[in-house]
Every structure is written in structure tokens, then in C-alpha cells.
Design a protein around this motif. Sequence first.
Motif, PDB file in Angstrom:
ATOM      1  N   GLN A 105      38.715  34.962  30.842  1.00 55.59           N
ATOM      2  CA  GLN A 105      39.576  35.478  31.900  1.00 55.59           C
ATOM      3  C   GLN A 105      39.219  34.747  33.190  1.00 55.59           C
ATOM      4  OE1 GLN A 105      39.012  39.633  32.784  1.00 55.59           O
ATOM      5  NE2 GLN A 105      40.900  39.791  33.970  1.00 55.59           N
ATOM      6  N   VAL A 106      40.180  34.048  33.753  1.00 57.86           N
ATOM      7  CA  VAL A 106      39.940  33.221  34.938  1.00 57.86           C
ATOM      8  C   VAL A 106      39.707  34.108  36.155  1.00 57.86           C
ATOM      9  CG1 VAL A 106      40.927  31.477  36.475  1.00 57.86           C
ATOM     10  CG2 VAL A 106      41.271  31.302  34.000  1.00 57.86           C
ATOM     11  N   ILE A 107      38.723  33.718  36.954  1.00 60.38           N
ATOM     12  CA  ILE A 107      38.355  34.460  38.161  1.00 60.38           C
ATOM     13  C   ILE A 107      38.407  33.500  39.352  1.00 60.38           C
ATOM     14  CG2 ILE A 107      36.518  35.741  39.335  1.00 60.38           C
ATOM     15  CD1 ILE A 107      35.492  36.573  36.589  1.00 60.38           C
ATOM     16  N   ARG A 108      39.048  33.922  40.411  1.00 68.12           N
ATOM     17  CA  ARG A 108      39.080  33.138  41.648  1.00 68.12           C
ATOM     18  C   ARG A 108      37.855  33.485  42.478  1.00 68.12           C
ATOM     19  NH1 ARG A 108      40.254  28.412  43.695  1.00 68.12           N
ATOM     20  NH2 ARG A 108      40.927  28.450  45.866  1.00 68.12           N
ATOM     21  N   PRO A 167      40.885  44.186  32.304  1.00 66.04           N
ATOM     22  CA  PRO A 167      41.271  44.720  33.613  1.00 66.04           C
ATOM     23  C   PRO A 167      40.984  43.761  34.753  1.00 66.04           C
ATOM     24  CG  PRO A 167      39.246  45.749  32.842  1.00 66.04           C
ATOM     25  CD  PRO A 167      39.750  44.907  31.710  1.00 66.04           C
ATOM     26  N   GLY A 168      41.717  43.962  35.833  1.00 71.05           N
ATOM     27  CA  GLY A 168      41.469  43.205  37.044  1.00 71.05           C
ATOM     28  C   GLY A 168      40.410  43.878  37.888  1.00 71.05           C
ATOM     29  N   GLY A 169      40.112  43.276  39.036  1.00 72.64           N
ATOM     30  CA  GLY A 169      39.115  43.856  39.916  1.00 72.64           C
ATOM     31  C   GLY A 169      38.636  42.857  40.945  1.00 72.64           C
ATOM     32  N   VAL A 170      37.842  43.351  41.880  1.00 72.17           N
ATOM     33  CA  VAL A 170      37.278  42.525  42.945  1.00 72.17           C
ATOM     34  C   VAL A 170      35.787  42.822  43.036  1.00 72.17           C
ATOM     35  CG1 VAL A 170      37.308  41.956  45.395  1.00 72.17           C
ATOM     36  CG2 VAL A 170      39.454  42.484  44.222  1.00 72.17           C
ATOM     37  N   ASP A 171      34.962  41.780  43.037  1.00 73.79           N
ATOM     38  CA  ASP A 171      33.518  41.912  43.199  1.00 73.79           C
ATOM     39  C   ASP A 171      33.104  41.133  44.446  1.00 73.79           C
ATOM     40  OD1 ASP A 171      33.188  43.360  40.761  1.00 73.79           O
ATOM     41  OD2 ASP A 171      33.372  41.473  39.674  1.00 73.79           O
ATOM     42  N   ILE A 172      32.242  41.722  45.247  1.00 68.96           N
ATOM     43  CA  ILE A 172      31.797  41.096  46.494  1.00 68.96           C
ATOM     44  C   ILE A 172      30.292  40.883  46.429  1.00 68.96           C
ATOM     45  CG2 ILE A 172      31.600  41.352  48.989  1.00 68.96           C
ATOM     46  CD1 ILE A 172      34.140  43.019  48.948  1.00 68.96           C
ATOM     47  N   GLU A 173      29.861  39.654  46.720  1.00 68.84           N
ATOM     48  CA  GLU A 173      28.440  39.295  46.689  1.00 68.84           C
ATOM     49  C   GLU A 173      28.033  38.757  48.066  1.00 68.84           C
ATOM     50  OE1 GLU A 173      25.526  35.875  44.729  1.00 68.84           O
ATOM     51  OE2 GLU A 173      27.587  36.133  43.990  1.00 68.84           O
ATOM     52  N   ARG A 186      34.952  37.579  44.368  1.00 71.77           N
ATOM     53  CA  ARG A 186      35.485  37.198  43.052  1.00 71.77           C
ATOM     54  C   ARG A 186      36.635  38.136  42.706  1.00 71.77           C
ATOM     55  NH1 ARG A 186      29.974  35.982  42.704  1.00 71.77           N
ATOM     56  NH2 ARG A 186      29.533  33.917  41.800  1.00 71.77           N
ATOM     57  N   HIS A 187      37.793  37.524  42.545  1.00 71.28           N
ATOM     58  CA  HIS A 187      39.015  38.290  42.299  1.00 71.28           C
ATOM     59  C   HIS A 187      39.546  37.935  40.918  1.00 71.28           C
ATOM     60  CE1 HIS A 187      43.214  39.651  43.960  1.00 71.28           C
ATOM     61  NE2 HIS A 187      42.836  40.322  42.893  1.00 71.28           N
ATOM     62  N   ARG A 188      39.729  38.948  40.073  1.00 72.41           N
ATOM     63  CA  ARG A 188      40.324  38.741  38.759  1.00 72.41           C
ATOM     64  C   ARG A 188      41.566  39.610  38.631  1.00 72.41           C
ATOM     65  NH1 ARG A 188      35.908  41.966  38.238  1.00 72.41           N
ATOM     66  NH2 ARG A 188      36.158  43.915  37.028  1.00 72.41           N
ATOM     67  N   TRP A 189      42.575  39.048  37.983  1.00 69.13           N
ATOM     68  CA  TRP A 189      43.834  39.739  37.798  1.00 69.13           C
ATOM     69  C   TRP A 189      43.903  40.304  36.377  1.00 69.13           C
ATOM     70  CZ3 TRP A 189      42.898  35.822  40.992  1.00 69.13           C
ATOM     71  CH2 TRP A 189      43.474  35.842  42.267  1.00 69.13           C
ATOM     72  N   PRO A 190      44.596  41.426  36.157  1.00 70.20           N
ATOM     73  CA  PRO A 190      44.659  42.014  34.811  1.00 70.20           C
ATOM     74  C   PRO A 190      45.420  41.117  33.839  1.00 70.20           C
ATOM     75  CG  PRO A 190      46.177  43.136  36.300  1.00 70.20           C
ATOM     76  CD  PRO A 190      45.347  42.216  37.150  1.00 70.20           C
ATOM     77  N   VAL A 191      44.928  41.058  32.626  1.00 69.08           N
ATOM     78  CA  VAL A 191      45.561  40.291  31.551  1.00 69.08           C
ATOM     79  C   VAL A 191      45.823  41.249  30.397  1.00 69.08           C
ATOM     80  CG1 VAL A 191      45.323  38.388  29.916  1.00 69.08           C
ATOM     81  CG2 VAL A 191      44.387  38.163  32.230  1.00 69.08           C
TER      82      VAL A 191
END
Length: 517
Positions: A105-108, A167-173, A186-191
Motif C-alpha cells: 500500500q503506497v504511502i505519501r 484502511p487509510g490514515g495519517v501518522d505524524i513523526e 505519512r498519509h495513506r489512502w484506503p484501498v
Amino acid sequence: MTAAGVTTGSDPRWPGVPAGFDAARAVADAVLYEGYLLYPYRRSCGKNRVRWQFGVLAPPGWISEQSSSGSPGVSGSADGSFQQAECLVEATGPATVFLRLRFLQVIRRRVERRAADGRFSPVDELDVDGTRELTFDEARPREFDLAVPLSDLTGQSSRVSIPLLAPGGVDIEPLGPRPEAARVVRHRWPVTAAVHLSATRAEAPFRLYRLRVVVENTVADLGAGRPRAEALRRSLVAAHSLLGVRGGRFLSLLDPPVWAASAARGCENLRVFPVLAGGARDVMLCSPIILYDDPRTAPESPGDLFDATEIDEILSLRTRALTDEEKREARATDPRAAEIIDRVDGIPRAMLDRLHGAVRSLQPVEPPTAVPPGGPDSASGLDSASGLDSASGLDSASGPDSASGPDSAWWEPEADRSVHPDRDSVQVGGVTVARGSRVRLRPRARGSDAHDMFLAGRVARVEAIFLDVDGDRHAAVTLDGDETGDLHRAAGRYFYFAPDELDPLDDPTDADRTGAP
């Protein structure tokens, strides 16, 4: 969860999964990360600006604009919205089918810096306390396990369909000693996807089933006209499956038993091809990259380099030779790239020596004999028991000097003078085959390059007869009807086949010349 006899899970220790799943994981991981990030592992490198080339299942609304007419074939090197695997499973009693779907799953990954107004704004790159940070795409591996009784898949209208969600989601580091100043988002969109399983009885003297697995992308809110980068974020990337069976066994599609050969030819595989894996007959690897049965990674390899077709020694040495600044950029490009740089830099000399080469099998060597007066072509019925990779680039100057007797080794300059690929010939079924001969290709089921199976039945022109260091002859050929034939001939790049893989054609028909089987 459980529904209609189907059990799903995502734990690799999930009860009942065949042991071959773990044995095949190294190869499956190589498929998963093939081309993820190529040497020299830097974002600035041109070949790392177009990524995700294998097993991409994109949203159907987006792929409809990209697709072309005709069957997609078994290779998953082109984007599609689905893949279909069909294979044969023999079961004489109750059996259970297992499926492990795997993809990325690609993550920006976006680097952000706090501005004067207190808000975070994206930046292309940032130096935080001596560490370089770059905005770049990453990917997270996803796995889904399914199990279903084979009896639930058979019948006229029996098909099990399972919806899946990554699932999608946003993680902050936070970054650096002042976490309030910079961060990585890191932003991932639902697939969403669906897996469809079904089985039908195959025509065979024993209880044989044709098992079908279809994996499709079901994302419905991304249509045509969007950039590929956006479509990839809603795609299953490097999608492949591990199939298992308990209470039965799989049959090879590359080398099926005679009684199942017709059923094997009837299997339709689209953008994926199943091969036996895990060292047993209870696991199949359905890969978008064409492989042979029981593929394995070299035990000497210390880790993945995202290019399983490359030679580890060469790639490791080239990676170690990168400048400090190049390595710094690679580490900033992707955490997995940083792992490669650190691992290669720390390879002990003993481990590096192991990468230089290994003997997998030993064969008795017959003493060299003199060629009969009639020349090399007077030795008829030569058999080549060793497969030759069609892309191996066999050099005509590497043949042994059979004519000069046992005192002249193949590596001595005098040996080259007895080898004339453009004039040498070989007897095949009593017919002399030499440069200019037309032949039909019949690759062996075992010991051949996996890609040679797609040339079965094609007609080719012999360009030269080569002699290798083991004393075996090979015909270098170009395909009839191939528009790139002249280019391959000029560059000396051919397909190579042993004499027992050729059927001489005295007078090819028009159908032969166009490559009709």
C-alpha cells in the motif's frame, strides 16, 4: 471473521496454514519488493522516478482509459484492475484451500517545517540536526489470509467472494531535538479489493479440480484522467498470492503429468502465473513476475537489494563504492534504502567472498575426444542436459577446442581457432542444422528458461552454432516475424536452444514464417 464456511485472518501464525507458506516467504518477499527502489537507491536517480512496475492493480475506473485491446497475458508488468490465477489441485477427499494475498500500500511521506505563523508547511527536503530528510513515497506491506473448504467452491454457481480493506490514515513523526520545529507526515489512502474463489472439475482420469482465484481492485471513487501517482495510492502494488491446500496436492503447470497435460493447457492466467513453491506440492506462488517451479533465493545472499535478477556481489560492491554524499541521499530517500546501505557497508569479508560464486551441483566430466574428420557436424544426436539462459550472452570465443585434443584447454587462445559458429553445424534427427536453417522451437519442460515456454511452436532462423565449455552445442536463433530480429542480429543477442529442442523445417510454410504454432 467467519462467513459461509470462509475463515479470514492476517496472522502469519494462523492455524492450518501450510508450512510451505513460510518456506516460500523469501521468494514472495523478493516479488513484493522487486523494483521497489533501484540502485543507486537515490531519489534523484532517473530510474527511481517511475516506480511500481509489477503487479499493479489500479482502480477500474482509472485503468479503463489505460487498457489496450487483447488479452493481458500472464505477465503482470502492465497496470490492470484485476489478476486471475488458475491452477490444478488433486484431491480425493475433503480438502481445504488457503489463500494469502500480499501487496504493498503506497504511502505519501511528506517533510514539513513549522513556519513563522506557527503552521506546518510541506518542503521538498530538510536538514534536521545533520540528518537529511526528503519527501518521497514509501509503501507498507499488507497480508490477508483466507481459508475455505474445497467443497464450497465446486458446483455450477459456487463462488466465494470476500471484500478486503486496507484502511487509510495519517501518522505524524516529530523530527530532531526540537520536535515542534519539523515533522514527517505519512498519509495513506484506503484501498478496497475483492477476492473471488471458485473451482470446477477438470477433465482427467483422477479427481482433479481447476482452482480459480481472481483478485480485483474495487476502488470506485477515482476515475479516468487522474495522474498515475494518484492512482497508485489507491492501488494494490506488487500484488501476488500464496495458495495452499490441505488434503490434496497441486500439479505443476510447467511440467504436468501426462494425464493432466490437457487440463493444464486449459488454465487461463491473466497478469499472474502460478508455480509450485515452498519445496512441497501443497503451495503455489501466483506471481506477476514469471518464475519457474520451486524458485529460491540464493542462501549466500545477505538480504534483499530490490533486484532479485541481479548478482549480489556486483550490486553490493557498486553500492559500497558510492560516495558519502550519495549514501547520505540514499539514506534520506527511504528507510529501506538506508537499511541496504548500512548492511552492505557492514558485510564481513568472509560473507563477501561467499557471494563470489557457489557450485550447486557436480557432474562427472568426460575426457575430451577428437572430432571426427567430418568436422563438428558429424557428431549426430547431441544431447544438452543443461539449460542455457536465453539472455546469457554466450560468447563464441568460449568454446572448447575439441579438435586440438586433450592438451589444449578451452581457455587457451588456440582453442578459438577450431570454433566457427557461423560455419559449424549439428545433426538433429538426421538433418544438418546450421546458419540459415529454419527450425521450430520445442523447449523442454524441465531445464529450460522459464520464458522459453512462450516461444514453443514458433519458427526461427538459426544464426550460429555455439560450443560451450562443457562440450555441448547450442543454436543461436532469431524469431521469424519478429520486427526486432535485425536489431538482435546486429547486436549479437539471440535466443539459445539445445539441438533436442529444435524441429528442422525443410521448407517453412507461410504460417510457419508468421510464427503460427
